[in-house]
Design a protein around this motif. Sequence first.
Motif, PDB file in Angstrom:
ATOM      1  N   UNK A 349     -23.550  -3.402   4.462  1.00  0.00           N
ATOM      2  CA  UNK A 349     -24.018  -2.623   5.615  1.00  0.00           C
ATOM      3  C   UNK A 349     -23.736  -3.357   6.926  1.00  0.00           C
ATOM      4  N   UNK A 350     -23.837  -4.689   6.913  1.00  0.00           N
ATOM      5  CA  UNK A 350     -23.551  -5.484   8.109  1.00  0.00           C
ATOM      6  C   UNK A 350     -22.077  -5.419   8.482  1.00  0.00           C
ATOM      7  N   UNK A 351     -21.216  -5.370   7.466  1.00  0.00           N
ATOM      8  CA  UNK A 351     -19.769  -5.433   7.696  1.00  0.00           C
ATOM      9  C   UNK A 351     -19.060  -4.106   7.438  1.00  0.00           C
ATOM     10  N   UNK A 352     -19.802  -3.026   7.416  1.00  0.00           N
ATOM     11  CA  UNK A 352     -19.229  -1.725   7.029  1.00  0.00           C
ATOM     12  C   UNK A 352     -18.020  -1.350   7.891  1.00  0.00           C
ATOM     13  N   UNK A 353     -18.134  -1.575   9.193  1.00  0.00           N
ATOM     14  CA  UNK A 353     -17.044  -1.199  10.105  1.00  0.00           C
ATOM     15  C   UNK A 353     -15.779  -2.019   9.838  1.00  0.00           C
ATOM     16  N   UNK A 354     -15.976  -3.233   9.339  1.00  0.00           N
ATOM     17  CA  UNK A 354     -14.824  -4.116   9.075  1.00  0.00           C
ATOM     18  C   UNK A 354     -14.309  -3.985   7.640  1.00  0.00           C
ATOM     19  N   UNK A 355     -14.848  -3.006   6.881  1.00  0.00           N
ATOM     20  CA  UNK A 355     -14.432  -2.799   5.495  1.00  0.00           C
ATOM     21  C   UNK A 355     -13.792  -1.426   5.279  1.00  0.00           C
ATOM     22  N   UNK A 356     -13.211  -0.871   6.323  1.00  0.00           N
ATOM     23  CA  UNK A 356     -12.559   0.444   6.188  1.00  0.00           C
ATOM     24  C   UNK A 356     -11.153   0.235   5.605  1.00  0.00           C
ATOM     25  N   UNK A 357     -11.123  -0.198   4.354  1.00  0.00           N
ATOM     26  CA  UNK A 357      -9.862  -0.617   3.757  1.00  0.00           C
ATOM     27  C   UNK A 357      -8.862   0.525   3.609  1.00  0.00           C
ATOM     28  N   UNK A 358      -9.343   1.738   3.414  1.00  0.00           N
ATOM     29  CA  UNK A 358      -8.433   2.875   3.325  1.00  0.00           C
ATOM     30  C   UNK A 358      -7.708   3.083   4.654  1.00  0.00           C
ATOM     31  N   UNK A 359      -8.431   2.957   5.756  1.00  0.00           N
ATOM     32  CA  UNK A 359      -7.837   3.114   7.087  1.00  0.00           C
ATOM     33  C   UNK A 359      -6.875   1.975   7.377  1.00  0.00           C
ATOM     34  N   UNK A 360      -7.288   0.761   7.078  1.00  0.00           N
ATOM     35  CA  UNK A 360      -6.449  -0.406   7.350  1.00  0.00           C
ATOM     36  C   UNK A 360      -5.146  -0.351   6.558  1.00  0.00           C
ATOM     37  N   UNK A 361      -5.241   0.085   5.308  1.00  0.00           N
ATOM     38  CA  UNK A 361      -4.036   0.143   4.480  1.00  0.00           C
ATOM     39  C   UNK A 361      -3.068   1.202   4.982  1.00  0.00           C
ATOM     40  N   UNK A 362      -3.602   2.325   5.450  1.00  0.00           N
ATOM     41  CA  UNK A 362      -2.732   3.384   5.993  1.00  0.00           C
ATOM     42  C   UNK A 362      -1.972   2.907   7.227  1.00  0.00           C
ATOM     43  N   UNK A 363      -2.594   2.007   7.982  1.00  0.00           N
ATOM     44  CA  UNK A 363      -1.941   1.464   9.174  1.00  0.00           C
ATOM     45  C   UNK A 363      -0.989   0.315   8.841  1.00  0.00           C
ATOM     46  N   UNK A 364      -0.965  -0.067   7.576  1.00  0.00           N
ATOM     47  CA  UNK A 364      -0.067  -1.137   7.159  1.00  0.00           C
ATOM     48  C   UNK A 364      -0.587  -2.527   7.427  1.00  0.00           C
ATOM     49  N   UNK A 365      -1.896  -2.670   7.644  1.00  0.00           N
ATOM     50  CA  UNK A 365      -2.479  -3.973   7.923  1.00  0.00           C
ATOM     51  C   UNK A 365      -2.679  -4.772   6.634  1.00  0.00           C
ATOM     52  N   UNK A 366      -2.520  -6.074   6.740  1.00  0.00           N
ATOM     53  CA  UNK A 366      -2.963  -6.948   5.653  1.00  0.00           C
ATOM     54  C   UNK A 366      -4.489  -6.868   5.591  1.00  0.00           C
ATOM     55  N   UNK A 367      -5.031  -6.782   4.392  1.00  0.00           N
ATOM     56  CA  UNK A 367      -6.492  -6.738   4.261  1.00  0.00           C
ATOM     57  C   UNK A 367      -7.042  -7.963   3.543  1.00  0.00           C
ATOM     58  N   UNK A 368      -6.175  -8.884   3.197  1.00  0.00           N
ATOM     59  CA  UNK A 368      -6.614 -10.108   2.523  1.00  0.00           C
ATOM     60  C   UNK A 368      -6.265 -11.320   3.349  1.00  0.00           C
ATOM     61  N   UNK A 369      -7.167 -12.293   3.355  1.00  0.00           N
ATOM     62  CA  UNK A 369      -6.918 -13.522   4.117  1.00  0.00           C
ATOM     63  C   UNK A 369      -6.320 -14.589   3.208  1.00  0.00           C
ATOM     64  N   UNK A 370      -5.426 -14.162   2.338  1.00  0.00           N
ATOM     65  CA  UNK A 370      -4.782 -15.141   1.467  1.00  0.00           C
ATOM     66  C   UNK A 370      -4.090 -16.227   2.248  1.00  0.00           C
ATOM     67  N   UNK A 371      -3.637 -15.890   3.456  1.00  0.00           N
ATOM     68  CA  UNK A 371      -2.943 -16.880   4.277  1.00  0.00           C
ATOM     69  C   UNK A 371      -3.869 -18.035   4.653  1.00  0.00           C
ATOM     70  N   UNK A 372      -5.078 -17.730   5.081  1.00  0.00           N
ATOM     71  CA  UNK A 372      -5.980 -18.817   5.463  1.00  0.00           C
ATOM     72  C   UNK A 372      -6.618 -19.462   4.230  1.00  0.00           C
ATOM     73  N   UNK A 373      -6.847 -18.668   3.181  1.00  0.00           N
ATOM     74  CA  UNK A 373      -7.316 -19.264   1.921  1.00  0.00           C
ATOM     75  C   UNK A 373      -6.280 -20.274   1.435  1.00  0.00           C
ATOM     76  N   UNK A 374      -5.007 -19.856   1.513  1.00  0.00           N
ATOM     77  CA  UNK A 374      -3.931 -20.754   1.115  1.00  0.00           C
ATOM     78  C   UNK A 374      -3.847 -21.963   2.032  1.00  0.00           C
TER      79      UNK A 374
END
Length: 422
Positions: A349-374
């Motif tokens: 509920x705190x992060x709901x606005x930042x979890x719109x993964x369907x919208x982000x994917x349609x825009x072609x955005x990366x949704x995983x921080x594998x880069x910083x995890x790596x």
Amino acid sequence: MDTNILELLEEYFNEEFALVRHDLAALEALVKEKMQLLGQGLLQRTVNRERNGYNGSSMPCRCGGSMRFVQHRPRDIHTLFGWINIKRAYYHCPDCRRSLFPYDVASGLGTEQLSPGLAKACCLLAVDDSFEQVSRKIEQVSGQKVSANTIERLTHQVGSVVLQQADEDLADVRKRRDVPKARIAPKRLYVSADGTTVHETDGWHESKTGVIYWEDEGKGKKSCYVGRFDNSETFGWHLWLESCRCGLRHAQEVIFLGDGAPWIRSERRKHFGRSTFIIDWYHASEHIWNCGKALFGEGTKLTEKWVKERLDLLWDGWTKKLLDDLQEQCKKYRAAKRQALSGLIHYISTNEEQMRYDVFRKKGYDIGSGSVEGACGYVVGKRLKQSGMIWKRLGSSSILALRITWLNERWEQLWENKPLAA
């Protein structure tokens, strides 16, 4: 090289070369040995043909007096070719008793007896390997023996110069309120931040890590790293400064990826306000997995089924439906299980606005921080978290600064500024 010189060298060493001529490895090693000796002799002769810092019988002193030339004094220096002796002009001020070797400053010599070339090679190996391994490898590759202790002191010195320069650059930018010129202007810029702990003498401490990346036309993905043992505010400023150099102000889109930690939210809001903030998929799914394990146990089919159903809802953007489902389940459980569900409900509920993964994917955005995890593993862990390593803060911060300088392709720039003499 002039053919005549090569013929003379071949003739001079002909008898020794003849003994190993049919063994390329042995011949190669012998030629290297001879070139090492020739290089040492040539460097020794050439360096002492010059006046080596002599600027006349006197020169101005910073105290307002005059520094007087005393004599040329020798200094042994360990180079890539071996030891040489350099005679340098020595000046002394009788008023303030300050002494100076102008040649040492101009040539970039430091307090250690290493030449800039040998020091640079040691530091380069040290961004990946332990000081003991660097000592062994330097001897294997160049034939020069440099102790692990010397290499450690060297990296502390050079790494500290890098850190000091970064702090001065940031202070200057903040004082002048002048954003540095961007090196590139990407269409879409990603910024991501996280933290990883490093074992130091007084316990485990967090190294905050950031990665900025973009698509470079024709060259693929390019990345730039930031890593500091700082508080979140100071780290945030350094991440902002590096992002500006990578085109933050010029990018058409800025995407900020993070795990939703309070300090990440705060620094994102302060420095990257126009960015699209995405809670990375890995951390979001990890929260659901942890809740599933609390409800049904580790590695059970019930856990796997429960988690998959909730992840599918989250993936498709049904956060409201997911929250309703979790609220209903929360009524069925007590104690630790209810607490796990309540925690997950609060997180989503705190992060709901930042979890719109369907919208982000349609825009072609990366949704995983594998880069910083790596990056936490690649930039920090690979060097600072090797088996049995326990660092002092000077060592951990210095070697991290050197490693990032290398990874960000600023190695030559560092050594052009003669860090040993800083």
